[in-house]
Design a protein around this motif. Structure first.
Motif, PDB file in Angstrom:
ATOM      1  N   GLU A 495    -101.082   3.438  -9.362  1.00 28.11           N
ATOM      2  CA  GLU A 495    -100.342   2.794  -8.276  1.00 28.11           C
ATOM      3  C   GLU A 495    -101.040   2.955  -6.929  1.00 28.11           C
ATOM      4  OE1 GLU A 495     -97.949   0.658  -8.716  1.00 28.11           O
ATOM      5  OE2 GLU A 495     -98.373   1.087 -10.830  1.00 28.11           O
ATOM      6  N   LEU A 496    -101.460   4.186  -6.607  1.00 25.82           N
ATOM      7  CA  LEU A 496    -102.184   4.380  -5.346  1.00 25.82           C
ATOM      8  C   LEU A 496    -103.533   3.676  -5.378  1.00 25.82           C
ATOM      9  CD1 LEU A 496    -101.572   8.045  -4.107  1.00 25.82           C
ATOM     10  CD2 LEU A 496    -100.777   5.904  -3.109  1.00 25.82           C
ATOM     11  N   GLY A 497    -104.129   3.600  -6.585  1.00 24.95           N
ATOM     12  CA  GLY A 497    -105.387   2.873  -6.738  1.00 24.95           C
ATOM     13  C   GLY A 497    -105.227   1.412  -6.370  1.00 24.95           C
ATOM     14  N   ARG A 498    -104.118   0.816  -6.777  1.00 24.90           N
ATOM     15  CA  ARG A 498    -103.840  -0.594  -6.427  1.00 24.90           C
ATOM     16  C   ARG A 498    -103.737  -0.761  -4.911  1.00 24.90           C
ATOM     17  NH1 ARG A 498    -101.848  -3.863 -10.752  1.00 24.90           N
ATOM     18  NH2 ARG A 498    -101.099  -2.657 -12.549  1.00 24.90           N
ATOM     19  N   ILE A 499    -102.987   0.164  -4.274  1.00 27.44           N
ATOM     20  CA  ILE A 499    -102.777   0.068  -2.820  1.00 27.44           C
ATOM     21  C   ILE A 499    -104.112   0.185  -2.073  1.00 27.44           C
ATOM     22  CG2 ILE A 499    -101.743   1.222  -0.825  1.00 27.44           C
ATOM     23  CD1 ILE A 499     -99.447   2.079  -2.715  1.00 27.44           C
ATOM     24  N   ALA A 500    -104.895   1.201  -2.448  1.00 29.52           N
ATOM     25  CA  ALA A 500    -106.185   1.415  -1.774  1.00 29.52           C
ATOM     26  C   ALA A 500    -107.114   0.232  -1.975  1.00 29.52           C
ATOM     27  CB  ALA A 500    -106.837   2.695  -2.296  1.00 29.52           C
ATOM     28  N   ALA A 501    -107.148  -0.302  -3.211  1.00 31.95           N
ATOM     29  CA  ALA A 501    -108.036  -1.432  -3.508  1.00 31.95           C
ATOM     30  C   ALA A 501    -107.643  -2.675  -2.715  1.00 31.95           C
ATOM     31  CB  ALA A 501    -108.017  -1.722  -5.000  1.00 31.95           C
ATOM     32  N   GLU A 502    -106.339  -2.930  -2.616  1.00 33.81           N
ATOM     33  CA  GLU A 502    -105.886  -4.104  -1.862  1.00 33.81           C
ATOM     34  C   GLU A 502    -106.322  -4.025  -0.406  1.00 33.81           C
ATOM     35  OE1 GLU A 502    -104.549  -6.926  -2.816  1.00 33.81           O
ATOM     36  OE2 GLU A 502    -104.631  -6.275  -4.916  1.00 33.81           O
ATOM     37  N   LYS A 503    -106.230  -2.821   0.174  1.00 34.79           N
ATOM     38  CA  LYS A 503    -106.682  -2.641   1.558  1.00 34.79           C
ATOM     39  C   LYS A 503    -108.187  -2.878   1.678  1.00 34.79           C
ATOM     40  CE  LYS A 503    -102.754  -1.415   3.488  1.00 34.79           C
ATOM     41  NZ  LYS A 503    -102.136  -2.214   4.576  1.00 34.79           N
ATOM     42  N   LEU A 504    -108.927  -2.379   0.691  1.00 33.25           N
ATOM     43  CA  LEU A 504    -110.385  -2.547   0.714  1.00 33.25           C
ATOM     44  C   LEU A 504    -110.780  -4.002   0.530  1.00 33.25           C
ATOM     45  CD1 LEU A 504    -111.366   0.634  -1.302  1.00 33.25           C
ATOM     46  CD2 LEU A 504    -112.090   0.127   1.035  1.00 33.25           C
ATOM     47  N   PHE A 505    -110.014  -4.747  -0.286  1.00 30.78           N
ATOM     48  CA  PHE A 505    -110.310  -6.172  -0.481  1.00 30.78           C
ATOM     49  C   PHE A 505    -110.168  -6.936   0.832  1.00 30.78           C
ATOM     50  CE2 PHE A 505    -108.807  -5.895  -5.183  1.00 30.78           C
ATOM     51  CZ  PHE A 505    -109.957  -5.185  -5.491  1.00 30.78           C
ATOM     52  N   GLU A 506    -109.307  -6.426   1.741  1.00 32.70           N
ATOM     53  CA  GLU A 506    -109.128  -7.060   3.048  1.00 32.70           C
ATOM     54  C   GLU A 506    -110.263  -6.679   4.005  1.00 32.70           C
ATOM     55  OE1 GLU A 506    -105.346  -5.907   4.596  1.00 32.70           O
ATOM     56  OE2 GLU A 506    -104.210  -6.663   2.866  1.00 32.70           O
ATOM     57  N   ILE A 507    -110.641  -5.382   3.967  1.00 31.49           N
ATOM     58  CA  ILE A 507    -111.640  -4.880   4.926  1.00 31.49           C
ATOM     59  C   ILE A 507    -113.056  -5.322   4.566  1.00 31.49           C
ATOM     60  CG2 ILE A 507    -112.660  -2.793   5.934  1.00 31.49           C
ATOM     61  CD1 ILE A 507    -109.976  -1.392   5.415  1.00 31.49           C
ATOM     62  N   GLU A 508    -113.427  -5.190   3.293  1.00 33.00           N
ATOM     63  CA  GLU A 508    -114.775  -5.563   2.842  1.00 33.00           C
ATOM     64  C   GLU A 508    -114.651  -6.340   1.537  1.00 33.00           C
ATOM     65  OE1 GLU A 508    -116.852  -1.811   2.795  1.00 33.00           O
ATOM     66  OE2 GLU A 508    -115.737  -1.102   1.038  1.00 33.00           O
ATOM     67  N   ALA A 509    -114.315  -7.596   1.682  1.00 30.37           N
ATOM     68  CA  ALA A 509    -113.975  -8.438   0.528  1.00 30.37           C
ATOM     69  C   ALA A 509    -115.136  -8.644  -0.439  1.00 30.37           C
ATOM     70  CB  ALA A 509    -113.467  -9.786   1.020  1.00 30.37           C
ATOM     71  N   ASP A 510    -116.372  -8.464   0.029  1.00 25.90           N
ATOM     72  CA  ASP A 510    -117.528  -8.767  -0.823  1.00 25.90           C
ATOM     73  C   ASP A 510    -118.173  -7.528  -1.433  1.00 25.90           C
ATOM     74  OD1 ASP A 510    -117.275 -11.490  -0.276  1.00 25.90           O
ATOM     75  OD2 ASP A 510    -118.464 -11.313   1.564  1.00 25.90           O
ATOM     76  N   ASN A 511    -117.560  -6.361  -1.273  1.00 28.48           N
ATOM     77  CA  ASN A 511    -118.130  -5.135  -1.833  1.00 28.48           C
ATOM     78  C   ASN A 511    -117.762  -5.019  -3.307  1.00 28.48           C
ATOM     79  OD1 ASN A 511    -118.902  -2.556  -2.573  1.00 28.48           O
ATOM     80  ND2 ASN A 511    -118.110  -1.584  -0.726  1.00 28.48           N
ATOM     81  N   PRO A 512    -118.736  -5.158  -4.217  1.00 32.00           N
ATOM     82  CA  PRO A 512    -118.415  -5.140  -5.650  1.00 32.00           C
ATOM     83  C   PRO A 512    -117.892  -3.800  -6.135  1.00 32.00           C
ATOM     84  CG  PRO A 512    -120.794  -5.069  -5.320  1.00 32.00           C
ATOM     85  CD  PRO A 512    -120.185  -5.327  -3.982  1.00 32.00           C
ATOM     86  N   GLY A 513    -118.286  -2.694  -5.443  1.00 30.11           N
ATOM     87  CA  GLY A 513    -117.882  -1.368  -5.881  1.00 30.11           C
ATOM     88  C   GLY A 513    -116.382  -1.188  -5.931  1.00 30.11           C
ATOM     89  N   ASN A 514    -115.660  -1.785  -4.967  1.00 29.89           N
ATOM     90  CA  ASN A 514    -114.207  -1.646  -4.937  1.00 29.89           C
ATOM     91  C   ASN A 514    -113.546  -2.310  -6.146  1.00 29.89           C
ATOM     92  OD1 ASN A 514    -114.464  -0.366  -2.404  1.00 29.89           O
ATOM     93  ND2 ASN A 514    -114.454  -2.341  -1.358  1.00 29.89           N
ATOM     94  N   TYR A 515    -114.034  -3.493  -6.495  1.00 26.47           N
ATOM     95  CA  TYR A 515    -113.486  -4.211  -7.653  1.00 26.47           C
ATOM     96  C   TYR A 515    -113.778  -3.444  -8.942  1.00 26.47           C
ATOM     97  CZ  TYR A 515    -113.117  -8.117  -4.367  1.00 26.47           C
ATOM     98  OH  TYR A 515    -112.799  -8.909  -3.298  1.00 26.47           O
ATOM     99  N   VAL A 516    -115.005  -2.920  -9.030  1.00 26.54           N
ATOM    100  CA  VAL A 516    -115.398  -2.192 -10.240  1.00 26.54           C
ATOM    101  C   VAL A 516    -114.558  -0.928 -10.396  1.00 26.54           C
ATOM    102  CG1 VAL A 516    -117.284  -0.916 -11.342  1.00 26.54           C
ATOM    103  CG2 VAL A 516    -117.737  -3.115 -10.241  1.00 26.54           C
ATOM    104  N   LEU A 517    -114.336  -0.201  -9.278  1.00 28.49           N
ATOM    105  CA  LEU A 517    -113.527   1.019  -9.339  1.00 28.49           C
ATOM    106  C   LEU A 517    -112.105   0.723  -9.816  1.00 28.49           C
ATOM    107  CD1 LEU A 517    -114.359   3.323  -6.285  1.00 28.49           C
ATOM    108  CD2 LEU A 517    -114.307   3.963  -8.681  1.00 28.49           C
ATOM    109  N   LEU A 518    -111.487  -0.334  -9.258  1.00 27.86           N
ATOM    110  CA  LEU A 518    -110.129  -0.674  -9.677  1.00 27.86           C
ATOM    111  C   LEU A 518    -110.106  -1.090 -11.140  1.00 27.86           C
ATOM    112  CD1 LEU A 518    -107.183  -0.993  -8.929  1.00 27.86           C
ATOM    113  CD2 LEU A 518    -107.677  -3.334  -8.170  1.00 27.86           C
ATOM    114  N   SER A 519    -111.103  -1.861 -11.551  1.00 34.54           N
ATOM    115  CA  SER A 519    -111.196  -2.260 -12.959  1.00 34.54           C
ATOM    116  C   SER A 519    -111.319  -1.030 -13.858  1.00 34.54           C
ATOM    117  CB  SER A 519    -112.400  -3.190 -13.157  1.00 34.54           C
ATOM    118  OG  SER A 519    -112.576  -3.509 -14.515  1.00 34.54           O
TER     119      SER A 519
END
Length: 681
Positions: A495-519
């Motif tokens: 749950e916290l992972g979802r929240i953190a990832a959503e914030k990161l998708f807003e701040i740095e939308a093109d960083n692949p690391g954030n998507y990979v971590l959530l996946s």
């Protein structure tokens, strides 16, 4: 008879001084019981002109002890000596004497005093002299504006320059060349163009110093075409002009054009100097061309130029990668032979080079041998221990630093807090964070808050870390949310992972690391559909995962591996050795952790995928090519996976070697079945 000798003394002193024989002049001078002012003046002036400013100052002190009243010529000479030696205390004394003996408002003396204070970087003194002058000429104004510029007060320098024009005093070429650096530093293109127009209208275009200043100004204002235009239209170019346009291209990210220009300098017979080579080497490093920088260093030496301390401190950052370790040691040896290692910039660069190349012990030895340590040197050693996971040592160094009277800065606290995060020093980190503003008057910035989030997150206090983020007085950065997301992967908090990832998708939308971590978080929780949706989101946005790779050095050559690599000439031997080693590891108790396989495949395939990870291949290759060595250094561009981390512990114990692995977060030192990170990274 005595009076005749006394009268002839100044003539002989002057004669010896003019021929450069200051020794004879001093010996003759010492024989005079009571030398007159003229003799003092000749001797002091001669020492200043011949490049012995300290001797001039000593002679002036002796003159004052003998109660000889200085005249204008003596004051002018000793003021110039103070300027050359940068002796502020003596400079203040000379200024006081000038006022005491009635020369405080004299324009000639005043101009020299302003220049003296400018060289000593004391703007208050220069302004005070300027304000006390009855008449002010172009030299007075130029010296004052130049003083402000040299001391980094660019806006004040521009203010004085504008007041000069309003006072009806016409700038000369020296004024222009001294004020242009202010336009460069302020990136003030408007005033730069105005000054350029003035130079053209007043016939200063052929002045090489003015033209070089204009090239530098346009380059710093990102007008590279205009900089090139000025350079191309220079009537005369010296090596300084070439160096300026060379650095202009490097500074604007035009590395290839800059190198072409450097080759043109050589082909056109420009007499290169050390600054030319240092500019080219430093520019290559600045533009990511580290290998080229090392090539130029070799070419520089082959051309007969000797690397100086600036060259060494410039090129050492290129040796922070594993493939440059040997070159780094060679440069260290060169520095010792030429006594450059005593230079604080060189010494600090060596500390950082060894730390980044994995040899923390050598890094510490170089640090301990530094004759003088400034804030940067202490920060470098603290950061070195931080990247190697030695948080306790980082705290101890911080304590020694403050006890020695060196003031910490923002970077110091980033290093200390980062070390605490890698060593689970939560309480210690809180104390350091609190002390920033309370004891050191440093307001925590975004990096410091992100470090505290990292400290809490890595220690498993992810809920507390989230609360800390919500209470931050500044907007959380990607660093803070990224630390929380990484911890959610380790501690399986979906749950916290979802929240953190959503914030990161807003701040740095093109960083692949954030998507990979959530996946990865979803895969670990067996939420295959959610993981598939993240991968689809990446495809829809055109975001691709950064490929992982590892590299190792064998016999001064670097070998790179990717997962499942078969390109190495020893590939069959590597996989065969890994299979053989795997059997020994299983007997010793090793069990593959298939949670780190991110595909929904059967168990047998997962184990096979784990065996093919790049770090395992690099370690195996390093072991096969040890040739009697006892340490293997492997680097990886991404974070080492948990299964590989566990496997390398077993490899180190079974083979009986030390394996040092640097991943994207820190160094891991594997020895006798344990890692320096204590399984916490």
């Amino acid at each position: 008879m005595g009076s005749k000798i006394q009268t002839s003394i100044p003539k002989f002193v002057k004669s010896y001084s003019n021929t450069g024989n200051l020794g004879n002049a001093c010996r003759l001078f010492d024989k005079v019981p009571q030398p007159d002012l003229r003799s003092w003046t000749i001797l002091i002036t001669a020492h200043t002109k011949k490049g012995f400013p300290q001797e001039s100052i000593k002679l002036y002190d002796e003159l004052r002890r003998n109660n000889v009243e200085p005249d204008k010529l003596v004051l002018l000479s000793v003021a110039k000596a103070c300027a050359v030696s940068r002796d502020l205390e003596k400079a203040k004394g000379v200024h006081e004497d000038a006022v005491r003996y009635g020369f405080g408002s004299d324009m000639l003396v005043g101009n020299v005093l302003i220049d003296m204070y400018g060289k000593c970087r004391f703007v208050n003194g220069a302004q005070r002299v300027f304000d006390g002058l009855g008449l002010k000429d172009v030299i007075s104004w130029t010296s004052l504006s130049g003083c402000y510029v040299n001391c980094g007060f660019y806006k004040e320098g521009m203010r004085v320059f504008r007041e000069m024009g309003l006072s009806g005093v016409r700038p000369n070429s020296i004024t222009i060349s001294s004020i242009l650096p202010a336009c460069s530093s302020l990136k003030d293109l408007y005033w730069g163009r105005e000054i350029h127009g003035f130079t053209m209208r007043n016939g200063m275009g052929d002045n090489v110093f003015v033209s070089s200043g204009l090239v530098d100004m346009y380059a710093n204002c990102l007008s590279l075409k205009q900089a090139q235009f000025v350079f191309d239209n220079m009537g005369r170019r010296d090596v300084v002009s070439w160096n300026v346009i060379l650095m202009a291209y490097f500074s604007n990210g035009e590395g290839e054009k800059a190198l072409d220009l450097f080759r043109r300098m050589i082909s056109e017979g420009v007499t290169l100097n050390s600054a030319s080579w240092n500019s080219a080497i430093g520019g290559c490093i600045q533009n990511g061309k580290k290998d080229k920088a090392l090539e130029l260093l070799a070419e520089m030496q082959n051309s007969g130029f000797k690397a100086n301390h600036i060259t060494i401190s410039t090129v050492l950052p290129a040796c922070t990668d594993l493939e440059s370790m040997r070159t780094g040691k060679e440069i260290h040896a060169y520095s010792l032979r030429n006594q450059f290692a005593e230079d604080i910039m060189v010494g600090t660069a060596l500390v950082f080079m060894y730390a980044k190349c994995g040899d923390l012990e050598l890094s510490g030895k170089v640090f301990n041998m530094l004759v003088r340590r400034d804030t940067v040197a202490w920060n470098t050693m603290i950061l070195a221990n931080s990247m190697h996971g030695n948080g306790e040592e980082g705290l101890l160094l911080f304590q020694k630093m403050t006890n020695s009277g060196i003031k910490p800065n923002s970077v110091t606290f980033t290093g200390v807090l980062s070390g605490c995060s890698h060593s689970r020093l939560v309480d210690e980190a809180r104390l350091v964070f609190t002390s920033m503003k309370r004891d050191h008057r440093i307001d925590p910035d975004a990096d410091h808050y992100a470090c505290m989030v990292d400290v809490l997150s890595r220690s498993g206090r992810v809920e507390e870390a989230y609360e800390f983020i919500q209470k931050m007085p500044i907007d959380p950065t990607a660093g803070a949310w990224g630390a929380l997301l990484g911890a959610c992967r380790v501690y399986k908090n979906v749950e916290l992972g979802r929240i953190a990832a959503e914030k990161l998708f807003e701040i740095e939308a093109d960083n692949p690391g954030n998507y990979v971590l959530l996946s990865n978080i979803f895969v670990a929780a067996k939420l295959w559909d959610d993981a598939a949706n993240i991968r689809k989101l990446m495809r829809d946005k055109g975001i691709t995962k950064s490929p992982g790779f590892s590299w190792v050095q064998v016999k001064n050559r670097v070998y790179t591996f990717v997962a499942g690599d078969n390109s190495n000439e020893q590939s069959d031997e590597i996989y065969s050795y890994l299979e053989e080693l795997g059997e020994k590891m299983r007997v010793a108790g090793f069990r593959p952790n298939t949670d780190y396989v991110l595909q929904d495949v059967d168990q047998e395939e997962k184990v096979e995928v784990l065996c093919n990870h790049s770090e395992k291949l690099a370690v195996a290759f390093g072991i096969l090519n040890l040739n009697g060595g006892s340490t293997i250094r492997v680097f990886k561009n991404l974070r080492v996976c948990g299964d590989c981390h566990n496997a390398i512990k077993f490899m180190a114990k079974i083979v009986g070697v030390q394996i040092i692995l640097r991943d994207s977060l820190r160094f891991h030192h594997f020895r006798d079945g344990v890692c320096s990170c204590r399984d916490f990274w």
